[in-house]
Motif scaffolding. Structure first.
Motif, mmCIF file in Angstrom:
data_model
loop_
_atom_site.group_PDB
_atom_site.id
_atom_site.type_symbol
_atom_site.label_atom_id
_atom_site.label_comp_id
_atom_site.label_asym_id
_atom_site.label_seq_id
_atom_site.Cartn_x
_atom_site.Cartn_y
_atom_site.Cartn_z
ATOM 1 N N MET A 6 1.128 3.256 -7.566
ATOM 2 C CA MET A 6 0.591 4.206 -6.631
ATOM 3 C C MET A 6 1.561 5.375 -6.549
ATOM 4 O O MET A 6 2.762 5.207 -6.670
ATOM 5 N N VAL A 7 1.021 6.561 -6.334
ATOM 6 C CA VAL A 7 1.843 7.755 -6.176
ATOM 7 C C VAL A 7 1.669 8.261 -4.753
ATOM 8 O O VAL A 7 0.556 8.594 -4.332
ATOM 9 N N VAL A 8 2.762 8.299 -4.010
ATOM 10 C CA VAL A 8 2.754 8.760 -2.625
ATOM 11 C C VAL A 8 2.973 10.269 -2.619
ATOM 12 O O VAL A 8 3.887 10.768 -3.266
ATOM 13 N N ARG A 9 2.115 10.964 -1.894
ATOM 14 C CA ARG A 9 2.238 12.413 -1.750
ATOM 15 C C ARG A 9 2.945 12.729 -0.439
ATOM 16 O O ARG A 9 3.195 11.842 0.371
ATOM 17 N N ALA A 10 3.230 14.008 -0.217
ATOM 18 C CA ALA A 10 3.877 14.440 1.031
ATOM 19 C C ALA A 10 3.010 14.057 2.226
ATOM 20 O O ALA A 10 1.790 14.108 2.144
ATOM 21 N N GLY A 11 3.634 13.648 3.316
ATOM 22 C CA GLY A 11 2.894 13.298 4.523
ATOM 23 C C GLY A 11 3.543 12.144 5.257
ATOM 24 O O GLY A 11 4.697 11.782 5.022
ATOM 25 N N TRP A 12 2.764 11.537 6.150
ATOM 26 C CA TRP A 12 3.249 10.459 6.993
ATOM 27 C C TRP A 12 3.728 9.263 6.171
ATOM 28 O O TRP A 12 4.805 8.723 6.414
ATOM 29 N N LEU A 13 2.952 8.847 5.188
ATOM 30 C CA LEU A 13 3.313 7.683 4.372
ATOM 31 C C LEU A 13 4.629 7.916 3.626
ATOM 32 O O LEU A 13 5.476 7.031 3.558
ATOM 33 N N GLY A 61 6.627 9.855 -4.335
ATOM 34 C CA GLY A 61 6.902 9.245 -5.626
ATOM 35 C C GLY A 61 6.136 7.967 -5.827
ATOM 36 O O GLY A 61 5.245 7.621 -5.055
ATOM 37 N N PRO A 62 6.503 7.248 -6.873
ATOM 38 C CA PRO A 62 5.784 6.008 -7.185
ATOM 39 C C PRO A 62 6.190 4.855 -6.264
ATOM 40 O O PRO A 62 7.303 4.810 -5.760
ATOM 41 N N GLY A 63 5.263 3.968 -6.051
ATOM 42 C CA GLY A 63 5.511 2.751 -5.291
ATOM 43 C C GLY A 63 4.495 1.710 -5.695
ATOM 44 O O GLY A 63 3.381 2.052 -6.085
ATOM 45 N N ARG A 64 4.862 0.445 -5.631
ATOM 46 C CA ARG A 64 3.938 -0.630 -6.000
ATOM 47 C C ARG A 64 3.378 -1.283 -4.748
ATOM 48 O O ARG A 64 4.104 -1.538 -3.791
ATOM 49 N N VAL A 65 2.069 -1.537 -4.773
ATOM 50 C CA VAL A 65 1.379 -2.204 -3.675
ATOM 51 C C VAL A 65 0.431 -3.243 -4.253
ATOM 52 O O VAL A 65 0.154 -3.245 -5.444
ATOM 53 N N CYS A 66 -0.074 -4.102 -3.399
ATOM 54 C CA CYS A 66 -1.047 -5.110 -3.798
ATOM 55 C C CYS A 66 -2.437 -4.491 -3.643
ATOM 56 O O CYS A 66 -3.008 -4.487 -2.569
ATOM 57 N N SER A 67 -2.956 -3.964 -4.740
ATOM 58 C CA SER A 67 -4.205 -3.219 -4.697
ATOM 59 C C SER A 67 -5.271 -3.930 -5.519
ATOM 60 O O SER A 67 -5.047 -4.268 -6.671
ATOM 61 N N ASP A 82 -11.916 16.362 7.659
ATOM 62 C CA ASP A 82 -10.565 16.417 8.218
ATOM 63 C C ASP A 82 -9.651 15.290 7.742
ATOM 64 O O ASP A 82 -8.653 14.986 8.388
ATOM 65 N N LEU A 83 -9.960 14.664 6.612
ATOM 66 C CA LEU A 83 -9.087 13.656 6.017
ATOM 67 C C LEU A 83 -8.360 14.261 4.828
ATOM 68 O O LEU A 83 -8.920 15.071 4.088
ATOM 69 N N VAL A 84 -7.098 13.867 4.658
ATOM 70 C CA VAL A 84 -6.314 14.288 3.498
ATOM 71 C C VAL A 84 -5.820 13.044 2.768
ATOM 72 O O VAL A 84 -5.564 12.011 3.377
ATOM 73 N N VAL A 85 -5.687 13.156 1.463
ATOM 74 C CA VAL A 85 -5.195 12.057 0.633
ATOM 75 C C VAL A 85 -3.675 12.049 0.693
ATOM 76 O O VAL A 85 -3.036 13.077 0.512
ATOM 77 N N GLU A 86 -3.097 10.873 0.947
ATOM 78 C CA GLU A 86 -1.641 10.733 0.973
ATOM 79 C C GLU A 86 -1.102 9.857 -0.147
ATOM 80 O O GLU A 86 0.092 9.863 -0.398
ATOM 81 N N ALA A 87 -1.972 9.102 -0.816
ATOM 82 C CA ALA A 87 -1.521 8.290 -1.953
ATOM 83 C C ALA A 87 -2.714 8.005 -2.851
ATOM 84 O O ALA A 87 -3.835 7.852 -2.371
ATOM 85 N N VAL A 88 -2.437 7.954 -4.147
ATOM 86 C CA VAL A 88 -3.457 7.607 -5.137
ATOM 87 C C VAL A 88 -2.889 6.558 -6.078
ATOM 88 O O VAL A 88 -1.684 6.457 -6.269
ATOM 89 N N SER A 89 -3.779 5.786 -6.679
ATOM 90 C CA SER A 89 -3.376 4.796 -7.667
ATOM 91 C C SER A 89 -2.920 5.509 -8.934
ATOM 92 O O SER A 89 -3.600 6.409 -9.433
#
Length: 120
Positions: A1-8, A16-22, A34-41
């Motif tokens: 997963m790639v985390v973008r700028a924001g709360w997460l 940057g990159p991070g691993r999750v159970c997806s 009014d939703l913004v993307v903060e992380a993508v696979s």
């Protein structure tokens, strides 16, 4: 997963990159208002996290969603992003709402979050 700028990114110590159970059997096709993307696979560009950003003049509300399964994380798997950090930051937001009657709007984790962020 790639985390973008924001709360997460602030919860986990940066973009940057991070691993999750997806487990993707469904995904966000079109973002709601009014939703913004903060992380993508990183593998398939599927939205992994979204945050609500209120329009000008609207009350601040903490609305956040993740597409992965923090409840499935193996606590001994050091390579995965800690679900405890996500839970602690969420609970901090809830406490801030209770004590002040207002949300921080999820732009930054509440200052009471005690975990030390690590780079991801």
């Amino acid at each position: 997963m790639v985390v973008r700028a924001g709360w997460l990114a602030q919860v986990y110590g940066g973009e940057g990159p991070g691993r999750v159970c997806s487990v993707h059997h469904q995904a966000v096709k079109r973002l709601g208002n009014d939703l913004v993307v903060e992380a993508v696979s990183a593998d398939d560009d599927i939205v992994e996290a979204v945050r609500y950003v209120p329009p000008a003049g609207a009350p601040a509300r903490f609305v956040y969603g993740v597409q992965w399964h923090p409840e499935f994380h193996d606590p001994d798997a050091a390579s995965l992003l800690s679900p405890q950090r996500l839970l602690a930051a969420f609970l901090d937001e809830a406490r801030a709402k209770l004590s002040t009657g207002a949300s921080s709007n999820a732009q930054t984790p509440s200052s009471t979050h005690s975990s030390t962020p690590s780079s991801i």
